[in-house]
Design a protein around this motif. Structure first.
Motif, mmCIF file in Angstrom:
data_model
loop_
_atom_site.group_PDB
_atom_site.id
_atom_site.type_symbol
_atom_site.label_atom_id
_atom_site.label_comp_id
_atom_site.label_asym_id
_atom_site.label_seq_id
_atom_site.Cartn_x
_atom_site.Cartn_y
_atom_site.Cartn_z
ATOM 1 N N ALA A 117 -5.141 -1.450 4.133
ATOM 2 C CA ALA A 117 -4.146 -2.181 4.918
ATOM 3 C C ALA A 117 -4.788 -2.958 6.053
ATOM 4 C CB ALA A 117 -3.111 -1.203 5.469
ATOM 5 N N GLU A 118 -5.708 -2.331 6.746
ATOM 6 C CA GLU A 118 -6.362 -2.977 7.878
ATOM 7 C C GLU A 118 -7.150 -4.205 7.429
ATOM 8 O OE1 GLU A 118 -9.038 -1.608 11.726
ATOM 9 O OE2 GLU A 118 -9.265 -0.516 9.834
ATOM 10 N N VAL A 133 0.847 -1.187 0.000
ATOM 11 C CA VAL A 133 0.000 0.000 0.000
ATOM 12 C C VAL A 133 0.886 1.242 0.000
ATOM 13 C CG1 VAL A 133 -1.860 1.246 1.148
ATOM 14 C CG2 VAL A 133 -1.778 -1.252 1.269
ATOM 15 N N PHE A 134 0.682 2.088 -1.003
ATOM 16 C CA PHE A 134 1.442 3.326 -1.149
ATOM 17 C C PHE A 134 0.609 4.503 -0.653
ATOM 18 C CE2 PHE A 134 3.048 0.472 -4.432
ATOM 19 C CZ PHE A 134 4.425 0.618 -4.341
ATOM 20 N N SER A 135 1.143 5.264 0.279
ATOM 21 C CA SER A 135 0.489 6.494 0.728
ATOM 22 C C SER A 135 1.516 7.315 1.478
ATOM 23 C CB SER A 135 -0.708 6.207 1.631
ATOM 24 O OG SER A 135 -1.254 7.416 2.144
ATOM 25 N N THR A 136 1.820 8.500 0.976
ATOM 26 C CA THR A 136 2.865 9.305 1.596
ATOM 27 C C THR A 136 2.524 9.654 3.034
ATOM 28 O OG1 THR A 136 3.575 10.216 -0.532
ATOM 29 C CG2 THR A 136 4.159 11.462 1.444
ATOM 30 N N SER A 137 1.306 10.122 3.274
ATOM 31 C CA SER A 137 0.931 10.490 4.646
ATOM 32 C C SER A 137 0.384 9.302 5.423
ATOM 33 C CB SER A 137 -0.112 11.608 4.638
ATOM 34 O OG SER A 137 -1.372 11.129 4.198
ATOM 35 N N GLY A 138 -0.305 8.402 4.735
ATOM 36 C CA GLY A 138 -0.874 7.235 5.394
ATOM 37 C C GLY A 138 -1.901 7.574 6.460
ATOM 38 N N THR A 143 -6.378 5.295 12.973
ATOM 39 C CA THR A 143 -5.038 4.721 12.922
ATOM 40 C C THR A 143 -4.345 5.204 11.655
ATOM 41 O OG1 THR A 143 -5.916 2.741 11.835
ATOM 42 C CG2 THR A 143 -5.694 2.666 14.245
ATOM 43 N N SER A 144 -3.086 4.812 11.506
ATOM 44 C CA SER A 144 -2.344 5.159 10.296
ATOM 45 C C SER A 144 -2.041 3.902 9.493
ATOM 46 C CB SER A 144 -1.031 5.858 10.656
ATOM 47 O OG SER A 144 -0.116 4.930 11.223
ATOM 48 N N LEU A 145 -1.636 4.092 8.253
ATOM 49 C CA LEU A 145 -1.254 2.979 7.398
ATOM 50 C C LEU A 145 -0.188 2.122 8.066
ATOM 51 C CD1 LEU A 145 -0.886 1.354 4.765
ATOM 52 C CD2 LEU A 145 0.441 3.286 3.865
#
Length: 246
Positions: free
Chosen positions: A128-129, A114-119, A156-158
């Motif tokens: 992701a979850e 999973v790509f996400s700069t800020s996540g 939550t975050s990535l």
């Protein structure tokens, strides 16, 4: 990371690449080992991102030199090319990421990237979850610095749902120029693409050392490319419907 405020843009990008190598080098090797285990056991690598992180989904899918066992999982609403404002709204909308994963139905021995700069938006966090809940390990390609500086739009975050985190070292806000007050020259795609290229290189070395053959695409623009790819299309088209418009 050293203070590079007075360094011209090319030097600052190179410094970030060196920083990425130092911080994420071991994790890149771990990610390569995880991908090799999955692909060697006939698993699929599910890749996801939203907005401009979809550039990285394209970078991983049906790409010369890339793994053939890659499936993009995404919702059309997060594509910014025909409705940019919508893409931002959908990325922040709870439930979309979970629906994407439910439709793709990944299962072990699959892996998710999973790509996400800020996540910090619901879409990548939910992807992701939901994958992790299915027993599918997640590789998060994100930036701890950008995440800390971003608005938290999910509980939550990535990174919280990842088995492996590849920290791209992207600064908050993404822009890199001018150094005294950055407002242009976004660097997230450069750093994420470099990260993925390093994963593929480590994966290739590890596979060679273990005597494992990897399913890799050949450029369609070189002699024999189409013929070489035909067997891979036949092998994966039923499991990766995006290869043939399914």
């Amino acid at each position: 990371m050293a203070d590079t405020a007075g360094t011209p843009l090319p030097g600052r990008v190179r410094d970030l690449l060196d920083d990425l190598d130092a911080v994420s080098g071991d994790a890149i090797g771990d990610a390569a080992a995880l991908l090799l285990e999955s692909v060697a056991n006939d698993g699929i690598v599910h890749v996801a991102g939203a907005g401009h992180s979809l550039a990285m989904v394209c970078e991983t899918f049906y790409r010369a030199g890339g793994l053939a066992a890659v499936r993009p999982i995404w919702d059309a609403g997060v594509l910014p090319l025909d409705d940019a404002v919508r893409s931002t709204r959908v990325e922040r909308e709870p439930g979309v990421g979970r629906r994407v994963v439910a439709a793709a139905a990944p299962a072990p021995p699959d892996v998710a990237v999973v790509f996400s700069t800020s996540g910090r938006n619901p879409y990548p966090v939910e992807v992701a979850e939901a994958c992790a809940a299915r027993g599918v390990p997640v590789v998060a390609v994100t930036s701890a610095r950008a995440s800390r500086g971003a608005a938290a739009r999910a509980p939550t975050s990535l990174a919280d749902h990842a088995a492996i985190v590849l920290d791209t070292r992207v600064p908050p806000g993404d822009a890199l120029h001018p150094p005294e007050g950055p407002r242009t020259a976004a660097v997230s795609t450069i750093l994420a693409a470099y990260t993925w290229a390093r994963v593929l290189a480590d994966l290739d070395d590890l596979a060679a050392a273990r005597g494992v053959g990897l399913p890799r695409w050949t450029s369609a623009n070189v002699p024999g490319g189409d013929e070489g790819n035909a067997a891979l299309l036949a092998r994966y088209k039923d499991r990766i419907p995006e290869l043939a418009g399914g």
